[in-house]
Design a protein around this motif. Structure first.
Motif, PDB file in Angstrom:
ATOM      1  N   UNK A  25       2.627  10.749  -3.206  1.00  0.00           N
ATOM      2  CA  UNK A  25       1.428  10.824  -4.036  1.00  0.00           C
ATOM      3  C   UNK A  25       1.341   9.571  -4.899  1.00  0.00           C
ATOM      4  N   UNK A  26       0.251   8.826  -4.741  1.00  0.00           N
ATOM      5  CA  UNK A  26      -0.025   7.684  -5.599  1.00  0.00           C
ATOM      6  C   UNK A  26      -0.726   8.155  -6.871  1.00  0.00           C
ATOM      7  N   UNK A  27      -1.612   9.111  -6.720  1.00  0.00           N
ATOM      8  CA  UNK A  27      -2.295   9.777  -7.826  1.00  0.00           C
ATOM      9  C   UNK A  27      -2.348  11.258  -7.460  1.00  0.00           C
ATOM     10  N   UNK A  28      -2.751  12.106  -8.390  1.00  0.00           N
ATOM     11  CA  UNK A  28      -2.871  13.526  -8.025  1.00  0.00           C
ATOM     12  C   UNK A  28      -3.886  13.790  -6.913  1.00  0.00           C
ATOM     13  N   UNK A  29      -4.781  12.824  -6.662  1.00  0.00           N
ATOM     14  CA  UNK A  29      -5.826  13.022  -5.658  1.00  0.00           C
ATOM     15  C   UNK A  29      -5.644  12.200  -4.393  1.00  0.00           C
ATOM     16  N   UNK A  30      -4.640  11.340  -4.348  1.00  0.00           N
ATOM     17  CA  UNK A  30      -4.415  10.511  -3.158  1.00  0.00           C
ATOM     18  C   UNK A  30      -2.946  10.549  -2.785  1.00  0.00           C
ATOM     19  N   UNK A  31      -2.693  10.935  -1.541  1.00  0.00           N
ATOM     20  CA  UNK A  31      -1.323  10.869  -1.042  1.00  0.00           C
ATOM     21  C   UNK A  31      -1.319  10.468   0.423  1.00  0.00           C
ATOM     22  N   UNK A  32      -0.156  10.020   0.862  1.00  0.00           N
ATOM     23  CA  UNK A  32       0.063   9.617   2.245  1.00  0.00           C
ATOM     24  C   UNK A  32       1.182  10.479   2.798  1.00  0.00           C
ATOM     25  N   UNK A  33       1.047  10.883   4.058  1.00  0.00           N
ATOM     26  CA  UNK A  33       2.123  11.575   4.760  1.00  0.00           C
ATOM     27  C   UNK A  33       2.527  10.719   5.953  1.00  0.00           C
ATOM     28  N   UNK A  34       3.848  10.621   6.162  1.00  0.00           N
ATOM     29  CA  UNK A  34       4.364   9.880   7.298  1.00  0.00           C
ATOM     30  C   UNK A  34       5.410  10.738   7.996  1.00  0.00           C
ATOM     31  N   UNK A  35       5.295  10.820   9.320  1.00  0.00           N
ATOM     32  CA  UNK A  35       6.180  11.662  10.126  1.00  0.00           C
ATOM     33  C   UNK A  35       7.044  10.854  11.088  1.00  0.00           C
ATOM     34  N   UNK A  36       7.175   9.568  10.839  1.00  0.00           N
ATOM     35  CA  UNK A  36       8.045   8.738  11.672  1.00  0.00           C
ATOM     36  C   UNK A  36       7.462   8.361  13.003  1.00  0.00           C
ATOM     37  N   UNK A  37       6.180   8.449  13.129  1.00  0.00           N
ATOM     38  CA  UNK A  37       5.542   8.157  14.427  1.00  0.00           C
ATOM     39  C   UNK A  37       4.944   6.778  14.426  1.00  0.00           C
ATOM     40  N   UNK A  54       0.852  -1.191   0.000  1.00  0.00           N
ATOM     41  CA  UNK A  54       0.000   0.000   0.000  1.00  0.00           C
ATOM     42  C   UNK A  54       0.886   1.239   0.000  1.00  0.00           C
ATOM     43  N   UNK A  55       0.308   2.351  -0.339  1.00  0.00           N
ATOM     44  CA  UNK A  55       1.056   3.607  -0.298  1.00  0.00           C
ATOM     45  C   UNK A  55       1.456   3.936   1.136  1.00  0.00           C
ATOM     46  N   UNK A  56       0.609   3.586   2.093  1.00  0.00           N
ATOM     47  CA  UNK A  56       0.925   3.803   3.506  1.00  0.00           C
ATOM     48  C   UNK A  56       2.197   3.048   3.900  1.00  0.00           C
ATOM     49  N   UNK A  57       2.251   1.767   3.560  1.00  0.00           N
ATOM     50  CA  UNK A  57       3.426   0.962   3.903  1.00  0.00           C
ATOM     51  C   UNK A  57       4.656   1.392   3.119  1.00  0.00           C
ATOM     52  N   UNK A  58       4.461   1.808   1.884  1.00  0.00           N
ATOM     53  CA  UNK A  58       5.587   2.266   1.076  1.00  0.00           C
ATOM     54  C   UNK A  58       6.202   3.531   1.672  1.00  0.00           C
ATOM     55  N   UNK A  59       5.375   4.471   2.100  1.00  0.00           N
ATOM     56  CA  UNK A  59       5.888   5.704   2.714  1.00  0.00           C
ATOM     57  C   UNK A  59       6.688   5.390   3.977  1.00  0.00           C
TER      58      UNK A  59
END
Length: 136
Positions: free
Chosen positions: A124-136, A96-101
């Motif tokens: 960004x997986x698509x222009x309308x979907x992205x994941x942010x990860x802050x190391x938490x 998933x994009x979550x796990x990839x990030x």
């Protein structure tokens, strides 16, 4: 605290499929993303570091060096690859994009200079979907 973001791009294929589930359950949950013939994305990767600029250079980190690090540690592993099959650091993981990030964070962190910290991975997986990860 100063934040610097470098944006990179890569293309990759993947499939969302839990091997413990039936084909029907996978298709019900993941829809077309469970396609047995895979599917691809044009990913945009935003890597943000933070710290205090060097008093001699004014740089938080040389952006060219940050780009080179991202290319060596991340893009060479991911670009034009099948994330499920070709990427050792994603082995046995749902791609998933979550796990990839999260995995990108884990790959970059040990290679950053001690003067800076990784602040965020935005993928960004698509222009309308992205994941942010802050190391938490």
């Amino acid at each position: 605290m100063v934040y610097l973001t470098r944006i990179e791009h890569f293309n990759a294929a993947h499939k969302l499929y839990n091997p413990r589930w039936s084909k029907e359950k996978n298709e019900e949950l993941f829809g077309v993303c469970a396609n047995e013939n895979w599917h691809g994305h044009n990913f945009d990767l935003h890597v943000t570091i933070k710290g205090t600029p060097d008093p001699d250079t004014g740089f938080l980190m040389d952006a060219k060096k940050l780009s080179k690090l991202i290319n060596e540690k991340i893009l060479e592993q991911l670009d034009h690859k099948n994330l499920n099959l070709d990427v050792p650091f994603l082995k046995d993981m749902m791609c998933t994009t979550e796990n990839l990030a999260t995995a990108i964070w884990q790959q970059l962190t040990p290679h950053l200079p001690s003067e800076v910290q990784l602040h965020a991975i935005k993928l960004y997986e698509t222009p309308r979907i992205y994941v942010e990860y802050f190391g938490e």
